[in-house]
Design a protein around this motif. Structure first.
Motif, PDB file in Angstrom:
ATOM      1  N   VAL A  79       0.835  -1.202   0.000  1.00 32.97           N
ATOM      2  CA  VAL A  79       0.000   0.000   0.000  1.00 32.97           C
ATOM      3  C   VAL A  79       0.873   1.256   0.000  1.00 32.97           C
ATOM      4  CG1 VAL A  79      -1.664   1.352   1.320  1.00 32.97           C
ATOM      5  CG2 VAL A  79      -1.968  -1.119   1.095  1.00 32.97           C
ATOM      6  N   VAL A  80       1.920   1.243   0.822  1.00 31.66           N
ATOM      7  CA  VAL A  80       2.828   2.390   0.892  1.00 31.66           C
ATOM      8  C   VAL A  80       3.496   2.622  -0.464  1.00 31.66           C
ATOM      9  CG1 VAL A  80       4.982   3.248   1.889  1.00 31.66           C
ATOM     10  CG2 VAL A  80       3.236   2.230   3.372  1.00 31.66           C
ATOM     11  N   ILE A  81       3.940   1.551  -1.120  1.00 38.31           N
ATOM     12  CA  ILE A  81       4.574   1.677  -2.437  1.00 38.31           C
ATOM     13  C   ILE A  81       3.609   2.311  -3.427  1.00 38.31           C
ATOM     14  CG2 ILE A  81       5.500   0.408  -4.416  1.00 38.31           C
ATOM     15  CD1 ILE A  81       6.574  -1.661  -2.394  1.00 38.31           C
ATOM     16  N   GLN A  82       2.350   1.840  -3.422  1.00 40.57           N
ATOM     17  CA  GLN A  82       1.378   2.379  -4.359  1.00 40.57           C
ATOM     18  C   GLN A  82       1.086   3.849  -4.080  1.00 40.57           C
ATOM     19  OE1 GLN A  82      -0.718   0.803  -7.273  1.00 40.57           O
ATOM     20  NE2 GLN A  82      -0.074   2.938  -7.304  1.00 40.57           N
ATOM     21  N   VAL A  83       0.948   4.210  -2.810  1.00 45.13           N
ATOM     22  CA  VAL A  83       0.692   5.604  -2.449  1.00 45.13           C
ATOM     23  C   VAL A  83       1.849   6.490  -2.894  1.00 45.13           C
ATOM     24  CG1 VAL A  83       0.420   7.206  -0.518  1.00 45.13           C
ATOM     25  CG2 VAL A  83      -0.871   5.068  -0.551  1.00 45.13           C
ATOM     26  N   LEU A  84       3.084   6.033  -2.657  1.00 44.16           N
ATOM     27  CA  LEU A  84       4.252   6.811  -3.051  1.00 44.16           C
ATOM     28  C   LEU A  84       4.343   6.970  -4.563  1.00 44.16           C
ATOM     29  CD1 LEU A  84       6.961   5.418  -0.586  1.00 44.16           C
ATOM     30  CD2 LEU A  84       5.792   7.627  -0.480  1.00 44.16           C
ATOM     31  N   MET A  85       3.953   5.932  -5.303  1.00 45.08           N
ATOM     32  CA  MET A  85       3.988   6.015  -6.767  1.00 45.08           C
ATOM     33  C   MET A  85       3.107   7.155  -7.266  1.00 45.08           C
ATOM     34  SD  MET A  85       5.932   3.556  -8.147  1.00 45.08           S
ATOM     35  CE  MET A  85       5.275   3.214  -9.763  1.00 45.08           C
ATOM     36  N   VAL A  86       1.944   7.307  -6.642  1.00 45.94           N
ATOM     37  CA  VAL A  86       1.024   8.371  -7.055  1.00 45.94           C
ATOM     38  C   VAL A  86       1.460   9.720  -6.487  1.00 45.94           C
ATOM     39  CG1 VAL A  86      -1.361   9.176  -6.973  1.00 45.94           C
ATOM     40  CG2 VAL A  86      -0.886   6.740  -7.269  1.00 45.94           C
ATOM     41  N   ALA A  87       1.860   9.719  -5.195  1.00 49.93           N
ATOM     42  CA  ALA A  87       2.224  10.978  -4.538  1.00 49.93           C
ATOM     43  C   ALA A  87       3.399  11.659  -5.228  1.00 49.93           C
ATOM     44  CB  ALA A  87       2.550  10.724  -3.068  1.00 49.93           C
ATOM     45  N   PHE A  88       4.383  10.865  -5.685  1.00 53.75           N
ATOM     46  CA  PHE A  88       5.553  11.424  -6.354  1.00 53.75           C
ATOM     47  C   PHE A  88       5.377  11.485  -7.872  1.00 53.75           C
ATOM     48  CE2 PHE A  88       7.375  10.273  -2.255  1.00 53.75           C
ATOM     49  CZ  PHE A  88       8.168  11.386  -1.992  1.00 53.75           C
ATOM     50  N   LYS A  89       4.131  11.298  -8.317  1.00 55.29           N
ATOM     51  CA  LYS A  89       3.775  11.421  -9.732  1.00 55.29           C
ATOM     52  C   LYS A  89       4.560  10.465 -10.618  1.00 55.29           C
ATOM     53  CE  LYS A  89       2.352  16.244  -9.214  1.00 55.29           C
ATOM     54  NZ  LYS A  89       2.494  17.635  -9.675  1.00 55.29           N
ATOM     55  N   LEU A  90       4.815   9.257 -10.077  1.00 56.08           N
ATOM     56  CA  LEU A  90       5.439   8.216 -10.883  1.00 56.08           C
ATOM     57  C   LEU A  90       4.392   7.451 -11.684  1.00 56.08           C
ATOM     58  CD1 LEU A  90       8.028   6.833  -8.298  1.00 56.08           C
ATOM     59  CD2 LEU A  90       8.197   8.792  -9.833  1.00 56.08           C
ATOM     60  N   GLU A  91       3.142   7.584 -11.283  1.00 57.78           N
ATOM     61  CA  GLU A  91       2.011   7.045 -12.030  1.00 57.78           C
ATOM     62  C   GLU A  91       0.933   8.126 -12.088  1.00 57.78           C
ATOM     63  OE1 GLU A  91       2.324   2.304 -10.851  1.00 57.78           O
ATOM     64  OE2 GLU A  91       0.840   3.591  -9.879  1.00 57.78           O
ATOM     65  N   THR A  92       0.213   8.156 -13.179  1.00 55.50           N
ATOM     66  CA  THR A  92      -0.877   9.114 -13.307  1.00 55.50           C
ATOM     67  C   THR A  92      -2.157   8.502 -12.744  1.00 55.50           C
ATOM     68  OG1 THR A  92      -1.578   8.329 -15.492  1.00 55.50           O
ATOM     69  CG2 THR A  92       0.204   9.966 -15.419  1.00 55.50           C
ATOM     70  N   LEU A  93      -3.144   9.344 -12.480  1.00 56.12           N
ATOM     71  CA  LEU A  93      -4.411   8.844 -11.963  1.00 56.12           C
ATOM     72  C   LEU A  93      -5.118   7.967 -12.997  1.00 56.12           C
ATOM     73  CD1 LEU A  93      -5.780  11.991 -10.084  1.00 56.12           C
ATOM     74  CD2 LEU A  93      -4.755   9.918  -9.104  1.00 56.12           C
ATOM     75  N   LYS A  94      -4.936   8.273 -14.269  1.00 58.19           N
ATOM     76  CA  LYS A  94      -5.522   7.440 -15.318  1.00 58.19           C
ATOM     77  C   LYS A  94      -4.890   6.053 -15.293  1.00 58.19           C
ATOM     78  CE  LYS A  94      -6.611   7.395 -20.265  1.00 58.19           C
ATOM     79  NZ  LYS A  94      -6.484   8.138 -21.551  1.00 58.19           N
ATOM     80  N   GLU A  95      -3.590   5.986 -15.116  1.00 58.59           N
ATOM     81  CA  GLU A  95      -2.915   4.697 -15.015  1.00 58.59           C
ATOM     82  C   GLU A  95      -3.359   3.953 -13.763  1.00 58.59           C
ATOM     83  OE1 GLU A  95       1.215   6.019 -17.320  1.00 58.59           O
ATOM     84  OE2 GLU A  95       1.111   6.018 -15.125  1.00 58.59           O
TER      85      GLU A  95
END
Length: 299
Positions: A79-95
């Motif tokens: 969960v932390v990894i996924q949150v960080l991916m979005v928080a640091f804009k490594l993934e977009t909300l569409k992705e």
């Protein structure tokens, strides 16, 4: 081309500065294309790589006496990894929407497969549904993360991509067969033949940096399935889950699992294609050089 994240833009900008004085076809240019290819592939795999690193670390160092069960720790870490991916804009909300869909599709399969004994997890922790710890869905999400990121990072285009309703029908058949083969005939070889017929003429075009390459799409399916099989071996070694034959001692996962992962790739591609409509190479307005399959870098 689809918008890139800030880090991806820096990779391209660094390569552009490096190549500023290099001829388009010189050794320096080819070396840079190869390095950028590796960096982008590694960047596309960051979700899965981080999750595998946590699985291995938990196997090696997580204390048996810890108050928090190891499976619950793995779920919270995912969960932390996924949150960080979005928080640091490594993934977009569409992705992220596609990745969540992978998570749900994978969790449904996990619930069924563990119930029929195809594989099993340690019965520990509270963050689980029945015998399935919640971190298992994140392993499918890692595949989804790679698929959507590589689609954007390499600006994928497809020549002779089949009609999407046909690919959806094949993917649905594959997904149903993962369940139904426990009760009726296993149609995986029929479905494998259908994949070759449907996708056999399709060629994937991808941009590394300044040049575009092309590769038969079925070959790319096989290569990605191979890397997932390698990751599966790491995950089972770490004890994330075990197949019945591994209960008395770990050994590498059989190569026959490559067929299952190959078929899973079809489901993955179809899910991504419903969000990112496959575009033909003719839409590419750039004038980058196309390289034939025999000399293309294989991803």
């Amino acid at each position: 081309m689809r918008s890139s994240t800030p880090v991806e833009q820096r990779i391209d900008e660094s390569a552009r500065r490096f190549l500023a004085t290099a001829p388009a076809n010189g050794a320096k240019a080819r070396l840079t294309e190869f390095v950028v290819f590796g960096l982008k592939q590694g960047w596309a795999c960051i979700f899965g790589a981080a999750l595998l690193a946590v699985l291995m670390a938990a196997r090696l160092w997580y204390p048996d006496s810890a108050a928090l069960a190891r499976n619950d720790f793995l779920t919270l870490a995912a969960v932390v990894i996924q949150v960080l991916m979005v928080a640091f804009k490594l993934e977009t909300l569409k992705e992220l929407r596609v990745i969540v869909l992978f998570h749900l599709v994978g969790t449904c399969m996990e619930l069924f497969k563990t119930d029929v004994g195809s594989w099993s997890y340690e019965a520990e922790g509270v963050l689980r549904i029945g015998a399935v710890p919640l971190f298992s869905g994140f392993m499918y999400a890692a595949v989804g993360s790679y698929m959507v990121r590589v689609y954007r990072l390499f600006d994928l285009r497809f020549a002779n991509y089949p009609r999407r309703w046909i690919t959806a029908a094949v993917a649905a058949g594959i997904y149903i067969n993962f369940f139904s083969h426990h009760y009726i005939w296993d149609l995986r070889w029929v479905l494998l033949a259908a994949v070759v017929v449907v996708f056999g003429r399709c060629v994937m075009h991808f941009r590394v940096f300044r040049r575009r390459f092309r590769m038969p799409l079925v070959v790319s399916f096989l290569l990605v399935a191979l890397f997932i099989w390698i990751a599966e071996n790491i995950a089972t070694w770490s004890g994330a889950w075990l197949y019945p034959s591994q209960m008395d001692g770990w050994h590498p996962v059989g190569l026959e699992k490559l067929v299952a992962w190959f078929l899973l790739m079809i489901i993955s591609v179809v899910l991504v294609a419903w969000v990112y409509k496959p575009r033909p190479p003719e839409e590419d307005s750039g004038q980058r050089r196309e390289v034939p399959p025999s000399s293309a870098v294989l991803q």
